[in-house]
Design an enzyme around this catalytic site. Structure first.
Site, mmCIF file in Angstrom:
data_model
loop_
_atom_site.group_PDB
_atom_site.id
_atom_site.type_symbol
_atom_site.label_atom_id
_atom_site.label_comp_id
_atom_site.label_asym_id
_atom_site.label_seq_id
_atom_site.Cartn_x
_atom_site.Cartn_y
_atom_site.Cartn_z
ATOM 1 N N HIS A 1 -8.973 8.500 -0.742
ATOM 2 C CA HIS A 1 -9.793 9.562 -0.151
ATOM 3 C C HIS A 1 -11.112 9.741 -0.910
ATOM 4 C CE1 HIS A 1 -7.027 11.040 2.941
ATOM 5 N NE2 HIS A 1 -6.076 10.716 2.098
ATOM 6 N N ASP B 1 -13.471 7.150 -0.465
ATOM 7 C CA ASP B 1 -14.456 6.317 0.231
ATOM 8 C C ASP B 1 -15.414 7.150 1.077
ATOM 9 O OD1 ASP B 1 -12.429 6.875 2.088
ATOM 10 O OD2 ASP B 1 -12.404 4.860 2.944
ATOM 11 N N GLY C 1 3.034 0.899 10.840
ATOM 12 C CA GLY C 1 3.356 2.214 10.322
ATOM 13 C C GLY C 1 3.438 2.300 8.815
ATOM 14 N N ALA C 2 3.179 1.197 8.120
ATOM 15 C CA ALA C 2 3.315 1.191 6.663
ATOM 16 C C ALA C 2 2.041 1.617 5.949
ATOM 17 C CB ALA C 2 3.731 -0.203 6.182
ATOM 18 N N GLY C 3 0.983 1.878 6.701
ATOM 19 C CA GLY C 3 -0.263 2.287 6.081
ATOM 20 C C GLY C 3 -1.023 1.150 5.445
ATOM 21 N N SER D 1 -3.500 -2.177 9.660
ATOM 22 C CA SER D 1 -3.540 -3.189 10.708
ATOM 23 C C SER D 1 -4.746 -2.993 11.619
ATOM 24 C CB SER D 1 -2.251 -3.137 11.540
ATOM 25 O OG SER D 1 -2.039 -1.839 12.066
ATOM 26 N N SER D 2 -5.216 -1.753 11.752
ATOM 27 C CA SER D 2 -6.370 -1.506 12.619
ATOM 28 C C SER D 2 -7.623 -2.179 12.073
ATOM 29 C CB SER D 2 -6.603 0.003 12.785
ATOM 30 O OG SER D 2 -6.822 0.627 11.537
ATOM 31 N N ASP E 1 -11.153 0.203 4.214
ATOM 32 C CA ASP E 1 -10.193 -0.702 4.841
ATOM 33 C C ASP E 1 -10.864 -1.939 5.404
ATOM 34 O OD1 ASP E 1 -8.458 1.316 4.209
ATOM 35 O OD2 ASP E 1 -8.019 1.895 6.273
ATOM 36 N N TYR F 1 -6.251 14.109 8.536
ATOM 37 C CA TYR F 1 -7.257 13.298 7.830
ATOM 38 C C TYR F 1 -8.641 13.902 8.054
ATOM 39 C CZ TYR F 1 -9.720 8.997 6.371
ATOM 40 O OH TYR F 1 -10.529 8.085 5.740
#
Length: 370
Positions: free
Chosen positions: A31, A33, A112-114, A117-118, A162, A214
């Protein structure tokens, strides 16, 4: 490749190019970035592969091997839904420079693992489209397009970490990124040389950052910066003075961001000094700050981090945006199974299903496969 075969079956020809982009795990710098601060992620071995060919008619045809049904045809990019938004968003940001595309994607990032993937989807598509349309974009420019697509098209106010990690990472290294200047450098991360590794503990807890929490944290940080008269919390140099001028949640958020930036720099210092075995204390401190000051952990994350350390990990912390997702544990290779047993037992005691364990090594960023 599976994605090439699927592309050929769906669209009747071979793709013009195939690119792979990885997910990421953040070693430290959470948090920070979107507060113009410092981050230290590394790419993971799992990601998204995109097979792409250009079109001349403005039509976009999208296929995911992870989604039900066949290819989806879109003549208007703002009509996309679900996973399509991330790919279509990249094309929408590129605008008239792209005249349509056939796109097939295949991913193996644990959902879902954070592990972002996006971003892997955005960067793989962006890299492939950059090639087929000869756009001349740099990896950082592709990362920025992916971020803008997620901000403006998906509605997720993420920072640049990311996408930058997915586009710029180097195998065997972590990526130090100054999120204001976008200056970056790869920092050697050879944990195996010290008999260490990073164990990812996927808590299987809910992980959905677009639900408002977020965005709320980001708004609180921006409000605190306005109160302090600085462009971003990264600019706070006198923490005691700043905390004295703030109250409530904004005070806590500021405490986390400022100290987390210091932890990033301290961890890099230890790595450069060859003291990787000593970074565990910084991971622990980061988790406590995320729990108590930024308030983005959930019980599953806290129990996993505590049980990992109890089982012999040198340090552990949640990674990613929070509210679910994963914990990373710095663990001696010969203690990995003991750490896993400790976390599994703690989960069983709570009546929770067993977490998923992934052993991560720093992987290469976006690269052309075919």
């Amino acid at each position: 490749m599976r994605v090439t075969e699927a592309f050929r079956a769906a669209f009747g020809a071979d793709p013009r190019t195939v690119w792979h982009a990885p997910g990421r795990v953040n070693l430290i710098g959470e948090h920070t970035d979107y507060n113009d601060g410092f981050v230290l992620p590394f790419a993971v071995p799992w990601g998204v592969t995109a097979a792409v060919s250009p079109r001349a008619d403005g039509v976009v045809r999208l296929l995911s091997l992870q989604a039900e049904g066949g290819p989806v045809t879109r003549e208007r990019l703002d009509g996309t839904r679900g996973w399509e938004r991330y790919a279509a968003g990249v094309l929408a940001i590129l605008g008239d420079r792209v005249r349509g595309a056939d796109i097939a994607v295949d991913g193996d990032v644990p959902q879902g693992a954070g592990l972002s993937s996006s971003a892997a989807l955005e960067v793989s598509v962006g890299s492939a489209v950059n090639e087929v349309y000869d756009l001349g974009l740099t990896p950082m420019e592709i990362a920025l397009i992916g971020q803008k697509a997620e901000n403006d098209f998906v509605g997720m106010p993420c920072g640049i970490m990311d996408q930058a990690a997915s586009a710029l990472s180097k195998e065997g290294h972590a990526l130090f990124l100054d999120c204001r200047s976008l200056a970056s450098r790869n920092v050697p991360l050879d944990l195996a040389a010290d008999g260490l590794e990073i164990l990812i503990i996927d808590t299987r807890a809910h992980h959905e950052l677009a639900d408002g929490e977020y965005a709320k944290r980001r708004a609180e940080c921006e409000s605190a910066a306005r109160t302090l008269g600085v462009a971003a919390l990264r600019d706070v140099t006198d923490l005691a003075d700043a905390l004295g001028r703030l109250s409530g949640d904004e005070r806590k958020r500021t405490m986390h961001v400022v100290t987390e930036n210091h932890r990033v720099e301290a961890l890099i210092g230890l790595l450069r000094a060859g003291k990787a075995a000593e970074i565990g204390a910084l991971l622990n401190a980061s988790h406590l700050s995320l729990r108590d000051q930024f308030e983005v952990t959930v019980p599953e994350l806290d129990v996993a981090a505590e049980a990992a350390v109890r089982g012999g990990a040198r340090g552990a912390r949640m990674t990613g945006g929070g509210f679910g997702g994963s914990v990373i544990a710095l663990t001696a290779t010969d203690r990995v199974e003991a750490v896993q047993r400790s976390v599994t037992a703690a989960y069983a005691e709570k009546g929770w299903r067993e977490p998923r364990y992934l052993r991560a090594t720093p992987a290469q960023g976006a690269r052309k496969l075919a």
